[in-house]
Motif scaffolding. Structure first.
Motif, PDB file in Angstrom:
ATOM      1  N   THR A  96       0.830  -1.232   0.070  1.00 55.01           N
ATOM      2  CA  THR A  96       0.076   0.138  -0.124  1.00 55.01           C
ATOM      3  C   THR A  96       0.964   1.218  -0.098  1.00 55.01           C
ATOM      4  OG1 THR A  96      -1.728  -1.126   1.368  1.00 55.01           O
ATOM      5  CG2 THR A  96      -1.723   1.026   0.995  1.00 55.01           C
ATOM      6  N   SER A 124      -7.174  -5.461  -1.564  1.00 52.53           N
ATOM      7  CA  SER A 124      -6.190  -5.405  -0.783  1.00 52.53           C
ATOM      8  C   SER A 124      -5.813  -3.971  -0.664  1.00 52.53           C
ATOM      9  CB  SER A 124      -5.087  -6.475  -1.007  1.00 52.53           C
ATOM     10  OG  SER A 124      -4.147  -6.539   0.085  1.00 52.53           O
ATOM     11  N   ALA A 125      -4.425  -3.503  -1.073  1.00 50.82           N
ATOM     12  CA  ALA A 125      -3.991  -2.379  -1.142  1.00 50.82           C
ATOM     13  C   ALA A 125      -4.861  -1.427  -1.849  1.00 50.82           C
ATOM     14  CB  ALA A 125      -2.426  -2.218  -1.825  1.00 50.82           C
ATOM     15  N   ASN A 128      -7.481  -0.501   0.465  1.00 45.19           N
ATOM     16  CA  ASN A 128      -6.976   0.586   1.426  1.00 45.19           C
ATOM     17  C   ASN A 128      -6.987   1.785   0.741  1.00 45.19           C
ATOM     18  OD1 ASN A 128      -4.577  -1.906   2.709  1.00 45.19           O
ATOM     19  ND2 ASN A 128      -6.146  -0.834   4.023  1.00 45.19           N
ATOM     20  N   ILE A 134      -4.637   5.692   4.349  1.00 42.83           N
ATOM     21  CA  ILE A 134      -4.142   4.178   4.359  1.00 42.83           C
ATOM     22  C   ILE A 134      -3.600   3.827   5.559  1.00 42.83           C
ATOM     23  CG2 ILE A 134      -3.288   4.568   1.819  1.00 42.83           C
ATOM     24  CD1 ILE A 134      -0.458   4.590   2.920  1.00 42.83           C
ATOM     25  N   THR A 137      -3.755  -0.386   6.628  1.00 45.76           N
ATOM     26  CA  THR A 137      -3.082  -1.237   6.038  1.00 45.76           C
ATOM     27  C   THR A 137      -2.288  -2.433   6.877  1.00 45.76           C
ATOM     28  OG1 THR A 137      -1.771  -1.808   4.107  1.00 45.76           O
ATOM     29  CG2 THR A 137      -0.917   0.147   5.360  1.00 45.76           C
ATOM     30  N   ASP A 139       0.739  -3.520   5.769  1.00 44.44           N
ATOM     31  CA  ASP A 139       1.973  -3.585   4.860  1.00 44.44           C
ATOM     32  C   ASP A 139       3.191  -2.960   5.470  1.00 44.44           C
ATOM     33  OD1 ASP A 139       0.599  -4.999   3.043  1.00 44.44           O
ATOM     34  OD2 ASP A 139       0.039  -3.230   1.837  1.00 44.44           O
ATOM     35  N   ASN A 159      -9.421  -2.788   7.012  1.00 49.06           N
ATOM     36  CA  ASN A 159      -8.384  -3.483   7.028  1.00 49.06           C
ATOM     37  C   ASN A 159      -8.571  -5.024   6.401  1.00 49.06           C
ATOM     38  OD1 ASN A 159      -6.931  -5.818   9.356  1.00 49.06           O
ATOM     39  ND2 ASN A 159      -5.570  -4.292   8.627  1.00 49.06           N
TER      40      ASN A 159
END
Length: 241
Positions: A96, A124-125, A128, A134, A137, A139, A159
């Motif tokens: 992300t 996913s990203a 986000n 973001i 995330t 990540d 999330n």
């Protein structure tokens, strides 16, 4: 009012051999017969990633006109000039922080903010990036993202890949629930923890959870279990309570 947004926890749920097969129906309805501009900057090898997604979508939906936005001479202009009746955006997963940095640097983030009349899908990203920030995330910050603010296609945080605490695990770091509690020590936005296979769909003033269960976190409240099919439209009106 923003155009429809379809936000997945993931593209490959456990046990599924074909990516996106768990959500073929919603994807088919959402993408329609539009040209799909694929935003793959969360990954390193953009051509390989775009090809993988194109093949996966073709397997579950049939022919899809998916085009890598990174191949355009001016990606931001492509978004600004897109026809909402004929074109849509799909933002893939990966890191992300890298996605936020690259789309910020090349102007695509700003263009997407201007064009909230374009349908948006993310995994996913990519999910986000649809949030106000973001900050929820999972990540690692492998790059300076150039800011934490995102698109705000929803007034709540997501999330992805939410994991429940495992009492038998030898891991002694923070659980996902504890990290979200830390977020709420500093921020008021509600967080929807999407388990694998789950997605959120926003259409106008309606927000629904589908595909699988999720967990809702609100500052000052106990976490709430959410069943697939739950109507969360009220979060669009009171996202911080």
């Amino acid at each position: 009012m923003p155009a429809d947004a379809l936000l997945f926890s993931n593209s490959r749920p456990p046990g599924a051999e074909v990516p996106f097969a768990h959500a073929a129906g919603p994807l088919r309805d959402h993408l329609g017969h539009r040209t799909v501009w694929f935003v793959g900057w969360a990954r390193h090898d953009l051509d390989a990633y775009t090809g993988w997604v194109a093949d996966a979508l073709a397997d579950v939906l049939g022919p899809v006109d998916l085009r890598g936005l990174h191949r355009e001479p001016d990606p931001a202009a492509t978004i600004r000039e897109a026809d909402p009746a004929r074109e849509t955006v799909l933002v893939g997963g990966g890191n992300t922080f890298r996605l936020r940095r690259r789309t910020g640097d090349n102007g695509v983030l700003a263009a997407l903010r201007e064009r909230d009349d374009l349908r948006y899908a993310g995994a996913s990203a990519g999910s986000n990036l649809a949030c106000p920030t973001i900050m929820t995330t999972n990540d690692m910050p492998i790059v300076d993202p150039g800011g934490l603010d995102a698109l705000g296609r929803l007034p709540v945080q997501v999330n992805p890949h939410y994991l429940d605490p495992d009492p038998h695990s030898a891991h002694r770091g923070e659980t996902r629930e504890e990290r979200i509690a830390e977020f709420h020590e500093e921020n008021a936005l509600a967080v929807v923890g999407l388990r694998e296979g789950a997605w959120l769909f926003r259409s106008g003033d309606r927000l629904t959870l589908d595909g699988h269960t999720a967990r809702l976190f609100r500052r000052g409240h106990e976490p709430t279990e959410l069943a697939a099919g739950t109507d969360l439209s009220w979060l669009l009106e009171t996202p911080t309570s």
